[in-house]
Structure formats: C-alpha cells, structure tokens
Scaffold this motif. Structure first.
Motif, PDB file in Angstrom:
ATOM      1  N   PHE A   1      38.776  67.365  58.496  1.00  0.00           N
ATOM      2  CA  PHE A   1      39.215  67.453  57.109  1.00  0.00           C
ATOM      3  C   PHE A   1      40.394  66.515  56.893  1.00  0.00           C
ATOM      4  N   PHE A   2      40.494  65.971  55.666  1.00  0.00           N
ATOM      5  CA  PHE A   2      41.515  64.965  55.357  1.00  0.00           C
ATOM      6  C   PHE A   2      42.321  65.381  54.129  1.00  0.00           C
ATOM      7  N   THR A   3      43.505  64.818  54.026  1.00  0.00           N
ATOM      8  CA  THR A   3      44.358  65.046  52.859  1.00  0.00           C
ATOM      9  C   THR A   3      44.782  63.683  52.316  1.00  0.00           C
ATOM     10  N   PRO A   4      43.985  63.084  51.445  1.00  0.00           N
ATOM     11  CA  PRO A   4      44.310  61.753  50.917  1.00  0.00           C
ATOM     12  C   PRO A   4      45.630  61.775  50.154  1.00  0.00           C
ATOM     13  N   SER A   5      46.345  60.682  50.248  1.00  0.00           N
ATOM     14  CA  SER A   5      47.632  60.561  49.556  1.00  0.00           C
ATOM     15  C   SER A   5      47.396  60.392  48.056  1.00  0.00           C
ATOM     16  N   PRO A   6      48.424  60.596  47.242  1.00  0.00           N
ATOM     17  CA  PRO A   6      48.282  60.359  45.797  1.00  0.00           C
ATOM     18  C   PRO A   6      47.798  58.944  45.487  1.00  0.00           C
ATOM     19  N   LEU A   7      48.238  57.977  46.269  1.00  0.00           N
ATOM     20  CA  LEU A   7      47.784  56.606  46.033  1.00  0.00           C
ATOM     21  C   LEU A   7      46.285  56.480  46.281  1.00  0.00           C
TER      22      LEU A   7
END
Length: 295
Positions: A8-14
């Motif tokens: 699982f991943f947590t992409p940054s706001p960018l």
C-alpha cells in the motif's frame, strides 16, 4: 489455505495532482477470507482470473462470480464478497483514487452500477497488475508516477477485456470509423446499420463512452490534422476529404474544437517535405517503415 501479497502507498499531495494515483496492489489466491460487508472511500478493481465465488449487493441480492471476472468496488457503495470455500479463486487487485475517476466513470470505463463484470480474458489486466506489483519494490524513486500511469493503462485493459466488447457495438464502431469522413448524418449512419438513431447512440455510448456525433467528429478532426500537417492540400480540400462541403463551416468547427484555426495549426505542425510526404496522403492504417540502419 490461501496465499497473499500486497503493498500500500501514500502518494504525496504533489503526486495526487496527477489526477489519478495508485493506493495499493495485491496478488492473492486460494480460499481467501470473506471481504465485508464494508464501504471504502476509494476505488478498487479486483480481477479474478481463476475460480468462482459470490458477490452480495447492498440490497441483499447475491450473484455468482465466475472467472474471468472483474469486481468494481466504488467509494461509498457497500460490498460483500468471497470465493467458494471449496475452490477458492485467484485475484489481483489495485486500489486507486483521484478526480480523474469521475471522467473514467462518465466514459464507461468504471461502472458503479455494475459491480460484477464478466471478462473475456483476464490476461491483459493481470499483466498490468503484475507491472504495478513490480513497480512497488521498495526504494523505487518513480513509484508514484509509474503506478499512476499504470492505473490509466489498467482501466483501458479492463475496458478491452470486458466480455461484451465483442458485441455488435464494436462492429458498429469499426464501421463508423471507416465511414467517418463521408458526408453522412448520424441518422444516415444509423440507417446504414439497420438501427434507429437511439440504438446507435446506445451502441456508441457503450463502446466508446461518447455520442456518435462526438465519435465521428474526433475521427474527422484527427484526419484533418494529419492532412494539414503532412500535405500541402488547401484547407478547402482538407475539409472535403473529411466530409465537409463548406470550408468556412469546417474552419469554424476546427477552430472551436482544436483551439486554433486550420491555417495556424498547419503553420505550427506542418512537416511537409518537397518530394516526400507532401506528394501523397498519409495513410493512418499503413504507416511508413522507419529504417534505423543499413543492411
């Protein structure tokens, strides 16, 4: 007994500004435990390539799931499913989110109202899921961008793999594409296929996610751009070749849809070469062979 692997991943706001991001990927097989009832705040595509099981709708109805099949888990919609305890199943899943999902839904690539979708073949989607899994290696500096691009590819692969994509709708799309540059109205196109305009709209919407008018216009304008960029044909001749007898109307339509006038598009994109491309009409179905070396 079952086997499972997931990341699982947590992409940054960018990265979320890409419009579509991958939140997770998993590969599982065997007699997996029951999922739900639960509700998620993002999308999940569950591709079942072997085995069978069941899916329960929010209203309590239960349907059989037989591979190859796709389960759409969409935000805010309760879901409840499991493989048969005797056979299990083989699944790959991808979690994703982003504002672009609204457009994919409008185009018919994501179907919230049809959570169980029979597939003709799960090979294409599973191949994309495999690439997402390989990109998920720890330390991959391109993880978010690579998996985001792959989710787009997955949605296309799932659309192609649907069991109903070989139905009459696709045959109609092929015929429309062949005849797109003929000066025919939508009603005339429908009549040529023994359909009413409403039936044609339904078939094109199911197959291409847009109206017949927009489908035909996209092909015509694409062809016009090719002719403008690669030939020296006058704009009026280009208009006639893509089905418009009135060059002024064609120019207004081209300008409105493309954002620039035909003559300006030609000035920006023109690639005519005396004695080469400018002497013949480019054929989109038979591109030239590019020779990279000498024999």
């Amino acid at each position: 007994m079952y086997h499972t692997w997931m990341r699982f991943f947590t992409p940054s706001p960018l990265h979320r500004r890409l419009g579509l991001v991958c939140l997770g990927v998993g590969l599982q097989h065997g007699t997996l435990p029951t999922v739900g009832p639960r509700t998620l705040d993002h999308h999940v595509a569950v591709v079942i390539s072997a085995g069978s099981g069941w899916y329960r709708f929010p209203d309590g109805r239960r349907t059989t799931v037989t591979a190859p099949a796709l389960l759409w888990l969409t935000p805010g919609v309760p879901h409840h499913y499991a493989p048969d305890p005797g056979t299990g199943w083989d699944e790959g899943f991808v979690d994703f989110t982003g504002p672009v999902t609204a457009t994919y839904t409008e185009l018919g690539h994501i179907e919230p109202d049809r959570p169980v979708v029979p597939l003709a073949d799960a090979g294409g989607p599973r191949s994309v899921i495999g690439r997402i899994a390989r990109a998920a290696r720890r330390g991959n500096p391109l993880l978010e961008v690579e998996t985001s691009a792959a989710v787009h590819e997955l949605l296309v692969a799932l659309r192609r793999a649907r069991a109903d994509t070989n139905a009459d709708g696709d045959l109609v799309l092929e015929a429309l594409a062949r005849d797109a540059c003929r000066p025919l109205t939508v009603a005339e196109h429908a009549a040529r296929h023994g359909m009413t305009p409403a039936e044609l709209r339904t078939a094109v919407r199911r197959g291409a996610g847009c109206s017949p008018k927009d489908y035909l216009l996209g092909i015509r304008l694409g062809r016009a751009k090719e002719l403008l960029a690669a030939t020296e044909l006058p704009v009026a001749a280009v208009a006639r070749r893509v089905g418009y007898d009135d060059p002024a109307y064609f120019s207004r339509l081209f300008t409105r849809r493309v954002g620039t006038a035909p003559v300006r598009f030609r000035a920006q994109q023109g690639r005519t070469v005396p004695g080469g491309w400018s002497t013949r009409i480019p054929d989109a179905e038979h591109p030239p062979t590019i020779i990279t070396g000498h024999v």
